[in-house]
Design a protein around this motif. Structure first.
Motif, PDB file in Angstrom:
ATOM      1  N   LEU A   1      32.656 102.553  41.663  1.00 51.83           N
ATOM      2  CA  LEU A   1      33.347 103.640  42.347  1.00 51.83           C
ATOM      3  C   LEU A   1      33.105 103.475  43.841  1.00 51.83           C
ATOM      4  CD1 LEU A   1      32.125 106.707  40.222  1.00 51.83           C
ATOM      5  CD2 LEU A   1      34.149 105.284  39.834  1.00 51.83           C
ATOM      6  N   THR A   2      34.178 103.420  44.599  1.00 48.72           N
ATOM      7  CA  THR A   2      34.047 103.401  46.053  1.00 48.72           C
ATOM      8  C   THR A   2      34.400 104.801  46.534  1.00 48.72           C
ATOM      9  OG1 THR A   2      34.667 101.082  46.128  1.00 48.72           O
ATOM     10  CG2 THR A   2      34.820 102.318  48.193  1.00 48.72           C
ATOM     11  N   CYS A   3      33.470 105.428  47.221  1.00 49.25           N
ATOM     12  CA  CYS A   3      33.652 106.806  47.674  1.00 49.25           C
ATOM     13  C   CYS A   3      34.176 106.819  49.107  1.00 49.25           C
ATOM     14  CB  CYS A   3      32.331 107.560  47.590  1.00 49.25           C
ATOM     15  SG  CYS A   3      31.654 107.592  45.918  1.00 49.25           S
ATOM     16  N   SER A   4      34.997 107.818  49.418  1.00 52.21           N
ATOM     17  CA  SER A   4      35.594 107.889  50.756  1.00 52.21           C
ATOM     18  C   SER A   4      34.672 108.535  51.774  1.00 52.21           C
ATOM     19  CB  SER A   4      36.910 108.654  50.707  1.00 52.21           C
ATOM     20  OG  SER A   4      36.675 110.005  50.377  1.00 52.21           O
ATOM     21  N   ALA A   5      33.900 109.514  51.349  1.00 51.02           N
ATOM     22  CA  ALA A   5      33.042 110.213  52.305  1.00 51.02           C
ATOM     23  C   ALA A   5      31.780 110.742  51.641  1.00 51.02           C
ATOM     24  CB  ALA A   5      33.803 111.372  52.955  1.00 51.02           C
ATOM     25  N   ASN A   6      31.904 111.341  50.490  1.00 46.48           N
ATOM     26  CA  ASN A   6      30.751 111.963  49.834  1.00 46.48           C
ATOM     27  C   ASN A   6      30.479 111.289  48.491  1.00 46.48           C
ATOM     28  OD1 ASN A   6      32.312 114.049  51.474  1.00 46.48           O
ATOM     29  ND2 ASN A   6      30.323 115.003  51.293  1.00 46.48           N
ATOM     30  N   ASN A   7      29.211 111.165  48.151  1.00 46.34           N
ATOM     31  CA  ASN A   7      28.849 110.613  46.851  1.00 46.34           C
ATOM     32  C   ASN A   7      27.948 111.577  46.084  1.00 46.34           C
ATOM     33  OD1 ASN A   7      26.315 110.382  47.939  1.00 46.34           O
ATOM     34  ND2 ASN A   7      26.139 108.172  47.730  1.00 46.34           N
ATOM     35  N   ALA A   8      28.176 112.891  46.267  1.00 48.60           N
ATOM     36  CA  ALA A   8      27.412 113.938  45.582  1.00 48.60           C
ATOM     37  C   ALA A   8      25.916 113.777  45.812  1.00 48.60           C
ATOM     38  CB  ALA A   8      27.744 113.977  44.090  1.00 48.60           C
ATOM     39  N   GLU A   9      25.587 113.231  46.985  1.00 46.22           N
ATOM     40  CA  GLU A   9      24.193 112.979  47.365  1.00 46.22           C
ATOM     41  C   GLU A   9      23.464 112.164  46.306  1.00 46.22           C
ATOM     42  OE1 GLU A   9      22.863 116.993  48.258  1.00 46.22           O
ATOM     43  OE2 GLU A   9      23.504 116.743  50.344  1.00 46.22           O
ATOM     44  N   GLY A  10      24.230 111.306  45.608  1.00 44.16           N
ATOM     45  CA  GLY A  10      23.639 110.424  44.603  1.00 44.16           C
ATOM     46  C   GLY A  10      23.321 111.086  43.287  1.00 44.16           C
ATOM     47  N   LYS A  11      23.729 112.322  43.101  1.00 40.03           N
ATOM     48  CA  LYS A  11      23.416 113.054  41.865  1.00 40.03           C
ATOM     49  C   LYS A  11      24.563 112.844  40.866  1.00 40.03           C
ATOM     50  CE  LYS A  11      20.555 116.126  44.480  1.00 40.03           C
ATOM     51  NZ  LYS A  11      20.368 117.412  45.091  1.00 40.03           N
ATOM     52  N   ILE A  12      24.548 111.652  40.283  1.00 43.63           N
ATOM     53  CA  ILE A  12      25.607 111.215  39.386  1.00 43.63           C
ATOM     54  C   ILE A  12      24.952 110.691  38.114  1.00 43.63           C
ATOM     55  CG2 ILE A  12      27.572 109.636  39.148  1.00 43.63           C
ATOM     56  CD1 ILE A  12      27.414 109.500  42.331  1.00 43.63           C
ATOM     57  N   SER A  13      25.537 111.039  36.969  1.00 42.13           N
ATOM     58  CA  SER A  13      24.996 110.554  35.705  1.00 42.13           C
ATOM     59  C   SER A  13      26.105 109.906  34.888  1.00 42.13           C
ATOM     60  CB  SER A  13      24.349 111.701  34.919  1.00 42.13           C
ATOM     61  OG  SER A  13      25.310 112.696  34.618  1.00 42.13           O
ATOM     62  N   ALA A  14      25.710 109.155  33.870  1.00 40.97           N
ATOM     63  CA  ALA A  14      26.677 108.498  32.990  1.00 40.97           C
ATOM     64  C   ALA A  14      26.164 108.535  31.560  1.00 40.97           C
ATOM     65  CB  ALA A  14      26.913 107.064  33.431  1.00 40.97           C
ATOM     66  N   SER A  15      27.096 108.646  30.619  1.00 41.37           N
ATOM     67  CA  SER A  15      26.708 108.688  29.208  1.00 41.37           C
ATOM     68  C   SER A  15      26.238 107.327  28.714  1.00 41.37           C
ATOM     69  CB  SER A  15      27.866 109.193  28.351  1.00 41.37           C
ATOM     70  OG  SER A  15      28.974 108.315  28.448  1.00 41.37           O
ATOM     71  N   LYS A  16      26.753 106.247  29.310  1.00 47.85           N
ATOM     72  CA  LYS A  16      26.334 104.886  28.961  1.00 47.85           C
ATOM     73  C   LYS A  16      26.275 104.070  30.237  1.00 47.85           C
ATOM     74  CE  LYS A  16      28.280 105.201  24.437  1.00 47.85           C
ATOM     75  NZ  LYS A  16      29.592 105.648  24.060  1.00 47.85           N
ATOM     76  N   GLY A  17      25.280 103.217  30.326  1.00 50.08           N
ATOM     77  CA  GLY A  17      25.129 102.377  31.505  1.00 50.08           C
ATOM     78  C   GLY A  17      24.098 102.929  32.472  1.00 50.08           C
ATOM     79  N   THR A  18      23.808 102.130  33.483  1.00 49.50           N
ATOM     80  CA  THR A  18      22.820 102.469  34.497  1.00 49.50           C
ATOM     81  C   THR A  18      23.503 102.569  35.851  1.00 49.50           C
ATOM     82  OG1 THR A  18      21.152 101.244  33.268  1.00 49.50           O
ATOM     83  CG2 THR A  18      20.654 101.733  35.569  1.00 49.50           C
TER      84      THR A  18
ATOM     85  N   GLN B   1      30.263 117.083  46.498  1.00 48.44           N
ATOM     86  CA  GLN B   1      31.429 116.464  45.860  1.00 48.44           C
ATOM     87  C   GLN B   1      31.262 114.955  45.726  1.00 48.44           C
ATOM     88  OE1 GLN B   1      34.792 117.585  48.259  1.00 48.44           O
ATOM     89  NE2 GLN B   1      34.326 119.764  48.074  1.00 48.44           N
ATOM     90  N   LEU B   2      31.823 114.428  44.654  1.00 50.89           N
ATOM     91  CA  LEU B   2      31.924 112.987  44.462  1.00 50.89           C
ATOM     92  C   LEU B   2      33.373 112.649  44.779  1.00 50.89           C
ATOM     93  CD1 LEU B   2      30.918 110.232  43.479  1.00 50.89           C
ATOM     94  CD2 LEU B   2      31.461 110.967  41.157  1.00 50.89           C
ATOM     95  N   ARG B   3      33.610 111.992  45.912  1.00 51.28           N
ATOM     96  CA  ARG B   3      34.973 111.695  46.359  1.00 51.28           C
ATOM     97  C   ARG B   3      35.282 110.225  46.084  1.00 51.28           C
ATOM     98  NH1 ARG B   3      35.840 115.190  51.922  1.00 51.28           N
ATOM     99  NH2 ARG B   3      35.262 117.199  51.012  1.00 51.28           N
ATOM    100  N   ILE B   4      36.065 109.995  45.046  1.00 51.80           N
ATOM    101  CA  ILE B   4      36.353 108.642  44.579  1.00 51.80           C
ATOM    102  C   ILE B   4      37.649 108.127  45.197  1.00 51.80           C
ATOM    103  CG2 ILE B   4      36.753 107.189  42.569  1.00 51.80           C
ATOM    104  CD1 ILE B   4      35.276 109.373  40.911  1.00 51.80           C
ATOM    105  N   ALA B   5      37.520 107.094  46.035  1.00 54.48           N
ATOM    106  CA  ALA B   5      38.690 106.476  46.655  1.00 54.48           C
ATOM    107  C   ALA B   5      39.261 105.375  45.767  1.00 54.48           C
ATOM    108  CB  ALA B   5      38.335 105.914  48.022  1.00 54.48           C
ATOM    109  N   SER B   6      38.395 104.666  45.042  1.00 52.07           N
ATOM    110  CA  SER B   6      38.877 103.632  44.127  1.00 52.07           C
ATOM    111  C   SER B   6      37.909 103.464  42.961  1.00 52.07           C
ATOM    112  CB  SER B   6      39.075 102.302  44.846  1.00 52.07           C
ATOM    113  OG  SER B   6      37.835 101.758  45.228  1.00 52.07           O
ATOM    114  N   ILE B   7      38.480 102.989  41.852  1.00 50.74           N
ATOM    115  CA  ILE B   7      37.703 102.701  40.644  1.00 50.74           C
ATOM    116  C   ILE B   7      38.021 101.264  40.243  1.00 50.74           C
ATOM    117  CG2 ILE B   7      37.312 103.256  38.214  1.00 50.74           C
ATOM    118  CD1 ILE B   7      38.256 106.118  38.834  1.00 50.74           C
TER     119      ILE B   7
END
Length: 123
Positions: free
Chosen positions: A62-79, A111-117
């Motif tokens: 995920l490439t973020c445009s400005a904010n990355n939720a201060e790194g507070k991101i989780s995933a059900s699978k993966g690291t 906010q998690l601002r996703i510019a590209s996936i």
């Protein structure tokens, strides 16, 4: 390139290869929306996106445009590995995973601002 108008909820989108991105509001009052300012999908706290493919997913970037939720991101699978405004989800080894904005605050920084996936499939 998802074809979403400014300020509109993203919902569920199917990519050209059949992979499905299902954006969900979770327990937040606001669902993920696309905005021209920053050219990104804004995922608010407790919003998520479930990625479902017909083949195993190796990683997601995920490439973020400005904010990355201060790194507070989780995933059900993966690291998750965060490098500035880039969020890398490695070692998924499945056809589906859910990425969640786990921030508990409010305001732009939450906010998690996703510019590209970018999705890389397993060989």
């Amino acid at each position: 390139s998802l074809g979403v108008a400014n300020g509109v909820e993203v919902g569920t989108k199917t990519l050209t290869d059949g992979t499905v991105l299902a954006f969900d509001k979770g327990s937040n009052n606001n669902a993920p929306k696309y905005y021209d300012s920053g050219t990104a999908v804004r995922m608010y706290p407790n919003n998520s996106v479930t990625v479902t493919a017909s083949k195993k997913i190796a990683s997601i970037k995920l490439t973020c445009s400005a904010n990355n939720a201060e790194g507070k991101i989780s995933a059900s699978k993966g690291t998750i590995v965060i490098e500035g405004m880039t969020v890398n989800l490695n070692g998924i080894d499945d056809t589906t995973t859910t990425i969640t904005n786990s921030h508990t605050g409010t305001g732009a920084a939450s906010q998690l601002r996703i510019a590209s996936i970018e999705i890389t499939y397993a060989k």
